[in-house]
Structures are given as structure tokens and as C-alpha cells.
Write an enzyme that holds these catalytic residues in place. Structure first.
Site, PDB file in Angstrom:
ATOM      1  CG  LEU A  33      47.007  10.149  12.536  1.00 17.47           C
ATOM      2  CD1 LEU A  33      47.465   8.744  12.939  1.00 17.47           C
ATOM      3  CD2 LEU A  33      45.523  10.339  12.810  1.00 17.47           C
ATOM      4  CG  HIS A  37      44.050  12.679  15.272  1.00 16.33           C
ATOM      5  ND1 HIS A  37      44.879  13.553  14.606  1.00 16.33           N
ATOM      6  CD2 HIS A  37      42.807  12.931  14.818  1.00 16.33           C
ATOM      7  CE1 HIS A  37      44.164  14.295  13.783  1.00 16.33           C
ATOM      8  NE2 HIS A  37      42.902  13.946  13.893  1.00 16.33           N
ATOM      9  N   GLY A 147      36.875  13.611  20.243  1.00 17.15           N
ATOM     10  CA  GLY A 147      37.511  14.685  21.010  1.00 17.15           C
ATOM     11  C   GLY A 147      36.537  15.811  21.349  1.00 17.15           C
ATOM     12  CG  ASP A 150      36.029  18.502  16.205  1.00 17.94           C
ATOM     13  OD1 ASP A 150      35.974  19.311  15.277  1.00 17.94           O
ATOM     14  OD2 ASP A 150      37.084  17.908  16.519  1.00 17.94           O
ATOM     15  CD  GLN A 153      33.002  15.280  14.841  1.00 19.03           C
ATOM     16  OE1 GLN A 153      33.040  15.663  13.674  1.00 19.03           O
ATOM     17  NE2 GLN A 153      34.057  14.782  15.439  1.00 19.03           N
ATOM     18  CG  MET A 184      47.710  19.717  19.436  1.00 23.19           C
ATOM     19  SD  MET A 184      48.607  18.175  19.654  1.00 23.19           S
ATOM     20  CE  MET A 184      49.920  18.754  20.713  1.00 23.19           C
ATOM     21  CB  SER A 185      43.395  21.751  14.554  1.00 24.84           C
ATOM     22  OG  SER A 185      42.790  21.705  13.281  1.00 24.84           O
ATOM     23  CB  SER A 186      44.608  18.021  10.609  1.00 23.65           C
ATOM     24  OG  SER A 186      44.440  16.871  11.403  1.00 23.65           O
TER      25      SER A 186
HETATM   26  P1  AMP Z   1      39.627  14.928  12.697  1.00 20.95           P
HETATM   27  O1  AMP Z   1      40.709  14.094  12.092  1.00 20.95           O
HETATM   28  O2  AMP Z   1      39.979  16.382  12.777  1.00 20.95           O
HETATM   29  O3  AMP Z   1      38.276  14.662  12.079  1.00 20.95           O
HETATM   30  O4  AMP Z   1      39.511  14.470  14.196  1.00 20.95           O
HETATM   31  C1  AMP Z   1      39.296  13.133  14.540  1.00 20.95           C
HETATM   32  C2  AMP Z   1      38.969  13.037  16.001  1.00 20.95           C
HETATM   33  O5  AMP Z   1      40.052  13.588  16.768  1.00 20.95           O
HETATM   34  C3  AMP Z   1      37.726  13.841  16.389  1.00 20.95           C
HETATM   35  O6  AMP Z   1      36.972  13.112  17.356  1.00 20.95           O
HETATM   36  C4  AMP Z   1      38.300  15.079  16.988  1.00 20.95           C
HETATM   37  O7  AMP Z   1      37.445  15.715  17.924  1.00 20.95           O
HETATM   38  C5  AMP Z   1      39.531  14.546  17.672  1.00 20.95           C
HETATM   39  N1  AMP Z   1      40.491  15.625  17.888  1.00 20.95           N
HETATM   40  C6  AMP Z   1      40.963  16.491  16.955  1.00 20.95           C
HETATM   41  N2  AMP Z   1      41.796  17.397  17.534  1.00 20.95           N
HETATM   42  C7  AMP Z   1      41.818  17.092  18.856  1.00 20.95           C
HETATM   43  C8  AMP Z   1      42.488  17.658  19.988  1.00 20.95           C
HETATM   44  N3  AMP Z   1      43.260  18.727  19.884  1.00 20.95           N
HETATM   45  N4  AMP Z   1      42.275  17.084  21.193  1.00 20.95           N
HETATM   46  C9  AMP Z   1      41.465  16.006  21.327  1.00 20.95           C
HETATM   47  N5  AMP Z   1      40.815  15.425  20.299  1.00 20.95           N
HETATM   48  C10 AMP Z   1      40.989  15.959  19.077  1.00 20.95           C
END
Ligand code: AMP
Length: 281
Positions: A33, A37, A147, A150, A153, A184-186
């Protein structure tokens, strides 16, 4: 905060909530996270009586040569962050729990899953819609939070919800960025120091493109020219795609008007990053 691994146990909790007329907000994630998230959680906590977050690295949305095995995972840290943000329940099933032996059923949205990320990640959205449909059936949320990061998505999930008459509202939350603009991204943890510095070109070029449009340039060719030039100016950036499309049907547009999505996917080394801006939304 409770952590639940079994579908049966989670369904029991949901049933009790429904009986008490308490609304359920749902935040599906793959964990590791970050503030992106947690911003979704914040919205859900504000709007609902209970917030359920799923943490599940979904194997069916990863291609054979993608990073399923090495996708970052840290459940202990995630539990602390989720609890602080106000999550009531983390649903963290095993792969076997979600896809037991003999599993056969998939959900597929046509056409809009074949463009943008769907082109370089065939099968990705089939995995996403399948797992999200399953999670919606398990959690039965009134609202689910995704978010804008994506963007495709969101379009695909909204289409699935509409086409399959699913009884919930999909809420889109803004992109949360690092101080220098990087979304931000994992997956950002994969970047070397050099790549991390270089990756700022994504948001920089997108914000420039947005400004060009706001200043009056509506021709796709001109906006595209700028984006290609700017991203290419960064030697570590390898463009996967730059697309300018209608955000509802993901069809290419020639003139940037209402609801135009400018989306990019760029590789830095082995790490593929995506980002976007929505203009005239
Ligand atoms: P993930 O864990 O990457 O599958 O992301 C889970 C949710 O968090 C998805 O709906 C993503 O679009 C959202 N999310 C990921 N990164 C961001 C971000 N930087 N800003 C807003 N939402 C995000």
C-alpha cells in the site's frame, strides 16, 4: 480491524452488515500500500459504515512473462497502514481460495480491453474483470473505489458493472502523486535511482500536454508531437504507447474536446509505468 482469508467468513460478516442496514464500501488492491490506495480508503470511510479492502495479487491478470512472482508484498506493513486509514476488514484470500482446482469461469469485456494496455498485456483485463466480479459477489458493496491512475481499468469495470447489471456504484478517485509528480505505484520500488529520476518525464510531459490543450490547441497531432518529443528526450524512457482517446469508449479522437484521456505507458528498464491526464472532463 480484522483480517479474513476465507470467502465464507467474509460473506458471514457482510450478511450481518446488511441485516443491520449498514453500507459497505470496497477498495480492491494488490497490496504494498501507498498513499494512492489510502486515498481510496479515505473516500470509502467517509461514505460508508464499513470499509472492506481486499489485498490479493491476482495471478489471472498477469501475463506469463510478467511480474506476478516478484510483485512486492508486505502484509505486516499493509495491515498497519490499512488500520490507520480506517479499514475495518482486510480480505486477503489465497490463490487457491479464489481459484480452486477446476476453476473455469471468466468475465470478459470486449473491444475496450484490446486497446492501450490491452495491446501489450493481452488477457490482462480478462483477469481484472474476473477477479473484480468475483470480489463484488463476495463483498456485495454499495460503492467500490478505484483510482484514475488506472484509467482504462475504470472504463472497463464501469462497462462490466453496467452490462452485467451489477448493483453498485463505481467511484473514481484522483491520482495521488509523489512530490515531483510521479504517480504513486507499488511498482515504483522496481526503479533504480536513475530510472526513478527519469520517470518524472511521464507526469511532466502529461501536464505540459494538458496546458497546451487548455491554452487552445485541440489537434491531436500537435499534442501527440509534443508528448513524443518530450518523452523521447529522456534516454531511459522507452515508449510502449501514447494514446489520446475518448475516456468513455477509448476510441481515438482527432480533436481534444470533452472527456479526452491522454494516456501513456513507458518502460524504464524492465519496469513499465502508466500515467494519464483527463482533459475537458
Ligand atoms: P493496485 O494495488 O495497483 O491494483 O491498485 C489498487 C487500486 O488503487 C486501483 O484502483 C488503483 O487505480 C488505485 N491506485 C493505484 N495507484 C494510485 C494512485 N497513485 N492514485 C490513486 N489511486 C491509485
Amino acid at each position: 480491524m480484522r483480517v479474513i482469508e476465507c470467502i465464507k467468513d467474509l460473506k458471514a460478516v457482510v450478511r450481518t452488515q446488511k441485516r443491520q442496514n449498514r453500507s459497505v464500501g470496497f477498495v480492491p488492491t494488490m497490496g504494498y500500500l501507498h498513499e494512492g490506495h489510502l486515498s481510496l480508503v479515505k473516500m470509502s470511510v467517509r461514505d460508508n459504515d464499513m470499509t472492506i479492502m481486499s489485498i490479493f495479487v491476482n495471478p489471472t491478470q498477469f501475463g506469463a512473462n510478467e511480474d506476478f512472482d516478484k510483485y512486492p508484498r508486505d502484509m505486516d506493513r499493509d495491515m498497519k497502514l490499512a488500520e490507520m486509514a480506517g479499514v475495518d476488514i482486510i480480505f486477503a484470500p489465497t490463490v487457491k481460495e479464489m481459484y480452486p482446482d477446476g476453476y473455469k469461469t471468466y468475465v470478459e469485456v470486449e473491444d475496450i480491453t484490446k486497446v492501450l494496455c490491452g495491446k501489450s498485456r493481452p488477457g490482462h483485463f480478462r483477469g481484472v474483470t474476473t477477479v473484480v466480479a468475483k470480489l463484488f459477489n463476495i463483498v456485495e458493496p454499495e460503492k467500490a473505489y478505484f483510482g484514475q491512475k488506472d484509467a482504462q481499468q475504470i472504463t472497463v469495470i464501469k462497462k462490466m458493472v453496467k452490462d452485467l447489471h451489477m448493483n453498485l456504484e463505481v467511484i473514481t478517485c484522483p491520482i495521488i502523486r509523489e512530490e515531483d509528480g510521479l504517480a504513486m505505484s507499488s511498482r515504483n520500488v522496481y526503479l533504480s535511482n536513475e530510472e526513478r529520476k527519469a520517470a518524472v518525464i511521464l507526469s511532466k510531459s502529461l501536464f505540459e500536454a494538458e496546458k497546451i490543450v487548455l491554452d487552445g490547441e485541440k489537434r491531436k497531432s500537435k499534442v501527440m508531437e509534443h508528448l513524443v518529443k518530450r518523452i523521447h528526450s529522456e534516454p531511459l524512457a522507452k515508449i510502449d504507447y501514447i494514446e489520446i482517446v475518448d475516456s468513455d469508449d477509448l476510441k481515438e479522437v482527432e480533436v481534444l474536446e470533452k472527456n479526452t484521456l491522454i494516456a501513456v505507458a513507458v518502460k524504464f528498464g524492465n519496469t513499465r509505468l502508466i500515467d494519464n491526464v483527463l482533459v475537458g472532463g
